[in-house]
Design a protein around this motif. Structure first.
Motif, PDB file in Angstrom:
ATOM      1  N   PRO A 313      11.241 -29.210  34.216  1.00  0.00           N
ATOM      2  CA  PRO A 313      12.332 -29.678  35.078  1.00  0.00           C
ATOM      3  C   PRO A 313      12.570 -31.184  34.958  1.00  0.00           C
ATOM      4  O   PRO A 313      11.634 -31.975  34.967  1.00  0.00           O
ATOM      5  N   GLY A 314      13.849 -31.518  34.808  1.00  0.00           N
ATOM      6  CA  GLY A 314      14.252 -32.920  34.766  1.00  0.00           C
ATOM      7  C   GLY A 314      14.148 -33.560  33.393  1.00  0.00           C
ATOM      8  O   GLY A 314      14.520 -34.719  33.221  1.00  0.00           O
ATOM      9  N   ARG A 315      13.654 -32.838  32.387  1.00  0.00           N
ATOM     10  CA  ARG A 315      13.419 -33.455  31.087  1.00  0.00           C
ATOM     11  C   ARG A 315      14.599 -33.332  30.124  1.00  0.00           C
ATOM     12  O   ARG A 315      14.620 -33.999  29.086  1.00  0.00           O
ATOM     13  N   GLY A 316      15.565 -32.446  30.457  1.00  0.00           N
ATOM     14  CA  GLY A 316      16.713 -32.278  29.561  1.00  0.00           C
ATOM     15  C   GLY A 316      16.280 -31.997  28.143  1.00  0.00           C
ATOM     16  O   GLY A 316      15.413 -31.166  27.907  1.00  0.00           O
ATOM     17  N   ALA A 317      16.877 -32.693  27.178  1.00  0.00           N
ATOM     18  CA  ALA A 317      16.551 -32.473  25.771  1.00  0.00           C
ATOM     19  C   ALA A 317      15.400 -33.368  25.319  1.00  0.00           C
ATOM     20  O   ALA A 317      14.991 -33.328  24.162  1.00  0.00           O
ATOM     21  N   GLU A 325       8.667 -35.877  17.767  1.00  0.00           N
ATOM     22  CA  GLU A 325       7.930 -37.109  17.417  1.00  0.00           C
ATOM     23  C   GLU A 325       6.442 -36.829  17.240  1.00  0.00           C
ATOM     24  O   GLU A 325       5.750 -37.512  16.487  1.00  0.00           O
ATOM     25  N   GLU A 326       5.954 -35.813  17.944  1.00  0.00           N
ATOM     26  CA  GLU A 326       4.541 -35.428  17.830  1.00  0.00           C
ATOM     27  C   GLU A 326       4.308 -34.518  16.624  1.00  0.00           C
ATOM     28  O   GLU A 326       3.205 -34.029  16.403  1.00  0.00           O
ATOM     29  N   GLY A 327       5.379 -34.225  15.889  1.00  0.00           N
ATOM     30  CA  GLY A 327       5.231 -33.379  14.699  1.00  0.00           C
ATOM     31  C   GLY A 327       5.385 -31.896  14.959  1.00  0.00           C
ATOM     32  O   GLY A 327       5.018 -31.066  14.118  1.00  0.00           O
ATOM     33  N   ILE A 328       5.927 -31.532  16.127  1.00  0.00           N
ATOM     34  CA  ILE A 328       6.066 -30.114  16.481  1.00  0.00           C
ATOM     35  C   ILE A 328       7.550 -29.780  16.648  1.00  0.00           C
ATOM     36  O   ILE A 328       8.247 -30.396  17.463  1.00  0.00           O
ATOM     37  N   LEU A 329       8.017 -28.791  15.898  1.00  0.00           N
ATOM     38  CA  LEU A 329       9.421 -28.383  16.018  1.00  0.00           C
ATOM     39  C   LEU A 329       9.534 -27.104  16.849  1.00  0.00           C
ATOM     40  O   LEU A 329       9.005 -26.058  16.483  1.00  0.00           O
ATOM     41  N   VAL A 330      10.223 -27.215  17.995  1.00  0.00           N
ATOM     42  CA  VAL A 330      10.544 -26.043  18.817  1.00  0.00           C
ATOM     43  C   VAL A 330      12.062 -25.980  18.932  1.00  0.00           C
ATOM     44  O   VAL A 330      12.763 -26.855  18.426  1.00  0.00           O
ATOM     45  N   LYS A 331      12.568 -24.965  19.588  1.00  0.00           N
ATOM     46  CA  LYS A 331      14.019 -24.849  19.760  1.00  0.00           C
ATOM     47  C   LYS A 331      14.409 -25.431  21.117  1.00  0.00           C
ATOM     48  O   LYS A 331      13.821 -25.065  22.140  1.00  0.00           O
ATOM     49  N   SER A 332      15.392 -26.310  21.119  1.00  0.00           N
ATOM     50  CA  SER A 332      15.910 -26.833  22.380  1.00  0.00           C
ATOM     51  C   SER A 332      16.991 -25.899  22.894  1.00  0.00           C
ATOM     52  O   SER A 332      17.907 -25.531  22.167  1.00  0.00           O
ATOM     53  N   LEU A 333      16.873 -25.506  24.156  1.00  0.00           N
ATOM     54  CA  LEU A 333      17.893 -24.619  24.736  1.00  0.00           C
ATOM     55  C   LEU A 333      18.686 -25.330  25.821  1.00  0.00           C
ATOM     56  O   LEU A 333      19.611 -24.760  26.398  1.00  0.00           O
ATOM     57  N   HIS A 334      18.310 -26.575  26.081  1.00  0.00           N
ATOM     58  CA  HIS A 334      18.995 -27.354  27.124  1.00  0.00           C
ATOM     59  C   HIS A 334      20.480 -27.467  26.769  1.00  0.00           C
ATOM     60  O   HIS A 334      20.821 -27.874  25.665  1.00  0.00           O
ATOM     61  N   LEU A 340      19.450 -22.203  31.323  1.00  0.00           N
ATOM     62  CA  LEU A 340      18.467 -22.718  30.356  1.00  0.00           C
ATOM     63  C   LEU A 340      18.313 -24.236  30.433  1.00  0.00           C
ATOM     64  O   LEU A 340      17.731 -24.856  29.541  1.00  0.00           O
ATOM     65  N   THR A 341      18.806 -24.823  31.518  1.00  0.00           N
ATOM     66  CA  THR A 341      18.659 -26.272  31.703  1.00  0.00           C
ATOM     67  C   THR A 341      17.183 -26.664  31.606  1.00  0.00           C
ATOM     68  O   THR A 341      16.324 -25.984  32.175  1.00  0.00           O
ATOM     69  N   ASP A 342      16.896 -27.710  30.854  1.00  0.00           N
ATOM     70  CA  ASP A 342      15.525 -28.239  30.682  1.00  0.00           C
ATOM     71  C   ASP A 342      14.588 -27.281  29.943  1.00  0.00           C
ATOM     72  O   ASP A 342      13.362 -27.410  30.049  1.00  0.00           O
ATOM     73  N   CYS A 343      15.142 -26.321  29.209  1.00  0.00           N
ATOM     74  CA  CYS A 343      14.285 -25.311  28.565  1.00  0.00           C
ATOM     75  C   CYS A 343      14.108 -25.536  27.059  1.00  0.00           C
ATOM     76  O   CYS A 343      15.001 -26.026  26.372  1.00  0.00           O
ATOM     77  N   ILE A 344      12.916 -25.167  26.582  1.00  0.00           N
ATOM     78  CA  ILE A 344      12.664 -25.035  25.148  1.00  0.00           C
ATOM     79  C   ILE A 344      12.150 -23.623  24.884  1.00  0.00           C
ATOM     80  O   ILE A 344      11.690 -22.935  25.805  1.00  0.00           O
ATOM     81  N   ARG A 345      12.239 -23.209  23.632  1.00  0.00           N
ATOM     82  CA  ARG A 345      11.667 -21.921  23.231  1.00  0.00           C
ATOM     83  C   ARG A 345      10.658 -22.210  22.123  1.00  0.00           C
ATOM     84  O   ARG A 345      10.998 -22.855  21.123  1.00  0.00           O
ATOM     85  N   VAL A 346       9.425 -21.784  22.336  1.00  0.00           N
ATOM     86  CA  VAL A 346       8.378 -22.046  21.347  1.00  0.00           C
ATOM     87  C   VAL A 346       7.911 -20.725  20.734  1.00  0.00           C
ATOM     88  O   VAL A 346       7.584 -19.777  21.446  1.00  0.00           O
TER      89      VAL A 346
END
Ligand SMILES: *Cc1c(COP(=O)(O)O)cnc(C)c1O
Length: 365
Positions: A313-317, A325-334, A340-346
């Motif tokens: 919550p509150g993090r947006g994209a 930046e940490e080297g991890i690619l997930v899907k942004s759903l924001h 799906l506000t503030d959501c990622i899919r891993v």
């Protein structure tokens, strides 16, 4: 300088590219070079070297100067055995299940027709509706539990009389299975085709294949992508032979290339390895889910797939960018849907990748 006919290029594009296509945004695929790739629901597990050698040996028999078998007979035989499919059910193969959704759209779409599906859902449904000349009608899921909002679905079906209703079972990106009673109500009310997309069957263990055997207007869609063969692009549509006979007419000849036919047949004859890997992914999914439940500052949903939906919550994209930046690619759903506000899919990776994701997430929260 203008084109030879005197019409500048841009107005010409505006004049001829269909408005529905101009309005589209192509399906986004992020560059994953150098990153831990947890964005596309791929199976992360490598094959044992001796099995890989057997696969490469099988490819020696493939000839590339001739067209492949247009009916992919050997692969279909293997698939039928793998699925335990009854003789009266038809089978059509697609270059990925995406192509089969497109084929359904080409067969039943056109002006004045629509594709209806609950939302949030798989983004290709919207794109393929536009590509096949159909209106797209999205009906919000029940915001409380991401189940089907049956009253809203029935009202929308009554109003729009959709040529095709698509239900993803389990749903992407929410990861849940819709209740059978809700699905049945939607099928009963639908005037056209109903497509049940079981892309995640290997992780849910749930299928409507037997349950819907007596309903010719319901087709079941599966894929080999999520279980571990995403690179081959092989999907399949199961159902009534007469319906599939019509849909098969819009299939391009030789849509499954020779290397994919031979490879998929070989891997299906070693399906035990794929199933073991899927079982491992399910166990790792449940472990990651439990670990995420213990983290403050995020929400996570239980999943019947090989991915988890996570909200910060509150993090947006910014969480997606931070993980990158940490080297991890997930899907942004924001921004993809209000739910799906503030959501990622891993996507569930190897144990090491999941641990790296978890550590990176902890640092970024
Ligand atoms: C991944 C996915 C597909 C597409 O799979 P391909 O067979 O690789 O084209 C279809 N439907 C859903 C719901 C998916 O998540």
């Amino acid at each position: 300088m203008s084109a030879p006919s005197g019409i500048p290029a841009e107005p010409r594009r505006a004049r001829w590219v269909r408005p529905a296509v101009r309005a589209l945004r192509a399906y986004p695929i992020e560059d994953a070079a150098g990153l831990v790739k947890l964005d596309a629901m791929e199976n992360p597990h490598a094959w044992p070297a001796e099995l890989r050698a057997g696969f490469l040996e099988a490819l020696r028999a493939v000839t590339l100067n001739r067209y492949p078998d247009g009916e992919a007979r050997a692969l279909k035989e293997r698939l039928r055995a793998y699925l335990g499919l009854a003789d009266d059910r038809g089978l059509v193969l697609g270059n990925g299940s995406d192509e089969l959704i497109q084929m359904v759209g080409l067969a039943v779409g056109g002006p004045g027709r629509c594709l209806l599906c609950p939302e949030p859902g798989f983004s290709m449904y919207r794109i393929l509706a536009a590509v096949t000349g159909m209106q797209h009608v999205g009906v919000p899921l029940d915001g409380a539990d991401f189940g089907l909002d049956v009253a809203a679905m029935l009202a929308a079906i009554d109003r729009h009389r959709p040529a095709v209703v698509v239900l993803s079972f389990p749903n992407n990106p929410t990861g849940n299975l819709f209740a059978w009673r809700s699905i049945e109500a939607v099928i009963e009310a639908s005037p056209g085709l109903v497509l049940i997309d079981e892309a995640y069957f290997d992780f849910s263990g749930e299928t409507l294949l037997e349950r819907l055997a007596g309903r010719p207007e319901v087709l079941i869609l599966r894929t080999l992508s999520k279980i571990g063969l995403a690179g081959l692009r092989v999907g399949f549509l199961i159902g009534d032979r007469e319906w599939l006979h019509e849909i098969d007419k819009v299939r391009l000849p030789y849509n499954i290339n020779a290397l994919s036919q031979a490879s998929a047949a070989w891997f299906l004859s070693h399906a035990g390895v794929l199933r073991e890997q899927a079982a491992r992914i399910r166990r790792d999914r449940d472990a990651l889910y439990m670990a995420l439940c213990g983290l403050a500052g995020i929400e996570v949903w239980a999943s019947h797939t090989n991915f988890l939906l996570v909200r910060a919550p509150g993090r947006g994209a910014s969480l997606h960018a931070g993980l990158r930046e940490e080297g991890i690619l997930v899907k942004s759903l924001h921004g993809a849907h209000p739910f799906l506000t503030d959501c990622i899919r891993v996507t569930i990776g190897t144990s090491e990748e999941n641990a790296a994701f978890l550590a990176a997430l902890r640092r970024r929260l």
